[in-house]
Design an enzyme around this catalytic site. Structure first.
Site, PDB file in Angstrom:
ATOM      1  CB  ALA A 258      68.574  39.278   1.131  1.00  0.00           C
TER       2      ALA A 258
ATOM      3  NE  ARG B 258      64.923  45.494 -11.155  1.00  0.00           N
ATOM      4  CZ  ARG B 258      63.728  45.433 -10.531  1.00  0.00           C
ATOM      5  NH1 ARG B 258      62.785  46.311 -10.823  1.00  0.00           N
ATOM      6  NH2 ARG B 258      63.499  44.495  -9.630  1.00  0.00           N
TER       7      ARG B 258
HETATM    8  C1  UD1 Z   1      58.397  43.580  -5.388  1.00  0.00           C
HETATM    9  C2  UD1 Z   1      56.897  43.235  -5.355  1.00  0.00           C
HETATM   10  C3  UD1 Z   1      56.088  44.453  -5.808  1.00  0.00           C
HETATM   11  C4  UD1 Z   1      56.424  45.627  -4.882  1.00  0.00           C
HETATM   12  C5  UD1 Z   1      57.943  45.890  -4.814  1.00  0.00           C
HETATM   13  C6  UD1 Z   1      58.236  46.887  -3.714  1.00  0.00           C
HETATM   14  C7  UD1 Z   1      56.608  40.843  -5.826  1.00  0.00           C
HETATM   15  C8  UD1 Z   1      56.240  39.828  -6.829  1.00  0.00           C
HETATM   16  N1  UD1 Z   1      56.612  42.105  -6.238  1.00  0.00           N
HETATM   17  O1  UD1 Z   1      58.781  43.860  -6.711  1.00  0.00           O
HETATM   18  O2  UD1 Z   1      54.699  44.186  -5.716  1.00  0.00           O
HETATM   19  O3  UD1 Z   1      55.744  46.776  -5.330  1.00  0.00           O
HETATM   20  O4  UD1 Z   1      58.655  44.688  -4.520  1.00  0.00           O
HETATM   21  O5  UD1 Z   1      59.591  47.259  -3.677  1.00  0.00           O
HETATM   22  O6  UD1 Z   1      56.864  40.500  -4.688  1.00  0.00           O
HETATM   23  N2  UD1 Z   1      63.969  38.150  -3.789  1.00  0.00           N
HETATM   24  C9  UD1 Z   1      64.371  36.914  -3.363  1.00  0.00           C
HETATM   25  N3  UD1 Z   1      64.217  35.848  -4.185  1.00  0.00           N
HETATM   26  C10 UD1 Z   1      63.655  35.939  -5.427  1.00  0.00           C
HETATM   27  C11 UD1 Z   1      63.239  37.225  -5.852  1.00  0.00           C
HETATM   28  C12 UD1 Z   1      63.412  38.317  -5.019  1.00  0.00           C
HETATM   29  O7  UD1 Z   1      64.868  36.772  -2.247  1.00  0.00           O
HETATM   30  O8  UD1 Z   1      63.549  34.912  -6.103  1.00  0.00           O
HETATM   31  C13 UD1 Z   1      64.159  39.319  -2.904  1.00  0.00           C
HETATM   32  C14 UD1 Z   1      65.075  40.383  -3.507  1.00  0.00           C
HETATM   33  O9  UD1 Z   1      66.410  40.166  -3.086  1.00  0.00           O
HETATM   34  C15 UD1 Z   1      64.501  41.670  -2.937  1.00  0.00           C
HETATM   35  C16 UD1 Z   1      63.037  41.360  -2.699  1.00  0.00           C
HETATM   36  O10 UD1 Z   1      62.918  39.951  -2.716  1.00  0.00           O
HETATM   37  O11 UD1 Z   1      65.109  42.026  -1.703  1.00  0.00           O
HETATM   38  C17 UD1 Z   1      62.137  41.973  -3.770  1.00  0.00           C
HETATM   39  O12 UD1 Z   1      62.530  41.520  -5.052  1.00  0.00           O
HETATM   40  P1  UD1 Z   1      62.568  42.483  -6.313  1.00  0.00           P
HETATM   41  O13 UD1 Z   1      63.035  41.711  -7.463  1.00  0.00           O
HETATM   42  O14 UD1 Z   1      63.268  43.740  -5.985  1.00  0.00           O
HETATM   43  O15 UD1 Z   1      60.989  42.753  -6.494  1.00  0.00           O
HETATM   44  P2  UD1 Z   1      60.336  44.036  -7.167  1.00  0.00           P
HETATM   45  O16 UD1 Z   1      60.391  43.868  -8.629  1.00  0.00           O
HETATM   46  O17 UD1 Z   1      60.919  45.245  -6.587  1.00  0.00           O
HETATM   47 MG    MG Z   2      62.550  45.642  -5.377  1.00  0.00          MG
END
Ligand code: UD1
Ligand code: MG
Length: 445
Positions: free
Chosen positions: A10, A16
Site C-alpha cells: 500500500a 493517477r
Molecule cells: C501492478 C503489476 C501489474 C498488474 C497490476 C494489477 C507490478 C510491477 N505490476 O501494476 O503486473 O497487472 O498491478 O493491478 O507489480 N506499491 C508499493 N510500493 C511501490 C509500488 C507500489 O507498495 O513502490 C503498491 C501500491 O500501493 C499498490 C500496489 O503496490 O497497492 C500496486 O502498485 P501499482 O503502482 O498500482 O501497480 P500497477 O501499475 O497497477
Molecule cells: Mg495498480
C-alpha cells in the site's frame, strides 16, 4: 489453512488518483479499499498480516491496526515493497500471499485455491492469480509456454506487440513459498522501462533457479485494480451489485435495485421494501417489515420492525427508530430516540431528543438544541401531541399526554396532560381587507 502470512502493498504514491489522500484509503461502499482486503484476508486466518506503507501514511497505519506495518522509505516498485516486509516475515516458514491494496474486491475462496495450487507441488515457488479482462489495458501480461506453464510476467511498459496481444493479465495477487521468498525477491533488479523493482520479475527468477510457477484464473469482477477515479467508480459498481444481490437473496424487495446504494455494513431484516433512490451510509440496521420510501438518505441509524421511513427522509447518526414508528417526508432525525409507534410525519428536524411512544409530532416541528456552543436535550413524553410549527427550545421537557398549541415556541417544561401554548393575542379588524383593496385599486386608475 494453517501457516499463511499475508503482505499487503500500500506504499505506492497513487499518482493517477490525483488525490491528497493515500490511494488505498479511498472508499468502496463507505469503507477504505485496504480494509475490504484485510477483511477478506482475515477469513483465511493468517498467522500474520503485514501492510507495507510509505513513511508518511499515518492514516493507513491507523486504519489497518492491529496488522503489522513495514515501512518502504521510497516507492521504488512492488518488488522493493516486498523487500521492506522481509524483516517481519523472518522465521516464518509457510506460504506468503502478496496482495495489492488497490485490488479490494478479491474473494477468500480465490485465495484458498491459490494456496492449494501452491501446495500441490513441492517445486512450485509462485502461483500468480491471472484474469482475462474485457479490456486488458495496462495490466502486466502472463506469458505461458506451449504446455500452458507460466514462464514470465511482462509489464505493459516493457511488453512488445506480441506480448501486449496476450489477454491473460496479472491481477497482482501471488502465493509464494515462504522458503524461497527472500532469495527470489532479493534477486529482482530495476533494469526495465520504468526503472522500478518489479515483483513480477520473480517468476522468471524462480524458473532460472530450477523452480516452477503456475497460475490460477480468477474473475475480472474481483480482480479490478483501482488506479484512477474511473476504476474506483467501477469497483463501487461491482461491490454494489454484490450487495444488492445479497439483499434480495436474504428477503428484501428492491423495487429498482440499480438505484439503491448500500454501505459495506448495511443490515436488513426480512420483508423490507426499499423504494427507488435510497442511499445507505455506514452503520444502518433495519428490522423486519420496514418500508423505506423513495429518495431517503440513512446513516448510523437503527430502525425497528414495521417502521415506515420517507419518502425523502434523512436519518443521521444516532437516530434510533423503534418499531412501528413513522418518519415522513422531509424529516431529519439526528441523535434521538423515537419510541414505539411515534409519528413524525412532515417537514421536521428532531435532534438530541427523546420522543415517547405514540407521541405525534406535527408538521414543521423543530428542536432547537444548539446555541453555537452547547447542545441540550428535548424530552417529549409518551402520547404527547406537538402542534404544527412548534419550536422546542432545549433543554425542555413535555410531559406524557401533553398538547402543545400550533406555532408555539416552547422553552419552559410542560406538565403531563397540560396544554402548553405560546402565542401573541390574535386580533381581527372587520372589513380591513376590503378597504385596503379599494384604496389600492383607486390609486391604480
Ligand atoms: C501492478 C503489476 C501489474 C498488474 C497490476 C494489477 C507490478 C510491477 N505490476 O501494476 O503486473 O497487472 O498491478 O493491478 O507489480 N506499491 C508499493 N510500493 C511501490 C509500488 C507500489 O507498495 O513502490 C503498491 C501500491 O500501493 C499498490 C500496489 O503496490 O497497492 C500496486 O502498485 P501499482 O503502482 O498500482 O501497480 P500497477 O501499475 O497497477
Ligand atoms: Mg495498480
Amino acid at each position: 489453512m494453517s501457516s499463511i502470512a499475508a503482505v499487503v502493498l500500500a506504499a505506492g504514491a497513487g499518482t493517477r488518483m490525483k488525490s491528497a489522500k493515500p490511494k488505498v484509503m479511498h472508499e468502496v461502499g463507505g469503507r477504505p479499499m485496504i480494509s475490504h482486503l484485510l477483511g477478506t484476508v482475515g477469513e483465511l486466518d493468517p498467522k500474520k498480516i503485514v501492510v507495507v506503507t510509505s513513511p508518511n501514511m499515518e492514516t493507513v497505519q491507523k486504519e489497518v491496526a492491529p496488522a503489522e506495518i513495514a515501512v518502504q522509505k521510497e516507492a521504488l516498485g512492488t518488488g522493493h515493497a516486498v523487500v521492506a516486509a522481509l524483516d517481519n516475515l523472518k522465521g516464518f516458514e509457510g506460504d506468503v500471499l502478496i496482495l495489492y491494496g488497490d485490488t479490494p474486491l478479491i474473494e477468500a475462496e480465490t485465495l484458498r485455491q491459490m494456496i492449494e495450487k501452491r501446495r500441490a507441488s513441492e517445486s512450485c515457488a509462485v502461483v500468480v492469480l491471472g484474469f482475462e479482462p474485457d479490456d486488458p489495458l495496462e495490466y502486466g501480461r502472463l506469458v505461458t509456454d506451449a504446455s500452458g506453464n507460466l514462464t514470465a510476467i511482462v509489464e505493459f511498459a516493457d511488453a512488445n506487440a506480441e506480448e501486449r496481444a496476450v489477454g491473460l493479465c496479472n491481477s497482482g495477487v501471488m502465493a509464494i513459498n515462504g522458503a524461497h521468498l527472500a532469495d527470489l525477491i532479493r534477486a529482482v533488479d530495476n533494469k526495465n522501462a520504468k526503472g522500478e523493482y518489479y515483483l513480477t520479475d520473480i517468476v522468471e527468477i524462480a524458473i532460472k533457479n530450477g523452480l516452477t510457477c503456475a497460475y490460477v484464473k480468477g474473475e475480472e469482477e474481483e480482480l479490478l485494480g483501482v488506479n484512477n477515479r474511473s476504476q474506483l467508480a467501477e469497483a463501487e459498481g461491482i461491490a454494489q451489485t454484490r450487495w444488492r444481490a445479497a439483499a434480495k437473496a436474504e428477503g428484501a424487495t428492491l423495487i429498482d435495485p440499480e438505484t439503491v446504494w448500500f454501505s459495506h455494513d448495511t443490515k436488513l431484516g426480512r420483508d423490507v421494501v426499499i423504494e427507488p433512490g435510497v442511499f445507505f451510509g455506514p452503520g444502518v440496521t433495519v428490522g423486519d417489515n420496514v418500508r423505506i420510501k423513495a429518495y431517503s438518505h440513512l446513516e448510523g441509524t437503527t430502525i425497528g420492525d414495521a417502521a415506515q421511513i420517507g419518502p425523502f427522509a434523512r436519518l443521521r447518526p444516532g437516530a434510533d427508530i423503534a418499531s412501528e414508528v413513522k418518519i415522513g417526508n422531509f424529516v431529519e432525525v439526528k441523535k434521538s430516540q423515537i419510541e414505539t409507534g411515534a409519528k413524525v410525519s412532515h417537514l421536521s428536524y428532531i435532534g438530541d431528543a427523546r420522543i415517547g411512544a405514540e407521541a405525534n409530532i406535527g408538521a414543521g416541528t423543530i428542536t432547537s438544541y444548539y446555541e453555537g456552543y452547547d447542545k441540550f436535550k428535548t424530552d417529549i413524553g409518551a402520547g404527547a401531541f406537538i402542534g404544527s410549527n412548534t419550536a422546542l427550545v432545549a433543554p425542555v421537557k413535555v410531559g406524557d399526554g401533553a398538547i402543545i398549541g400550533a406555532g408555539s415556541t416552547v422553552s419552559k417544561d410542560v406538565a403531563a396532560d397540560a396544554l402548553g401554548i405560546e402565542r401573541a393575542e390574535e386580533k381581527q379588524k372587520p372589513g380591513w381587507a376590503k378597504r385596503f383593496r379599494d384604496v389600492k385599486k383607486k390609486a391604480k386608475k
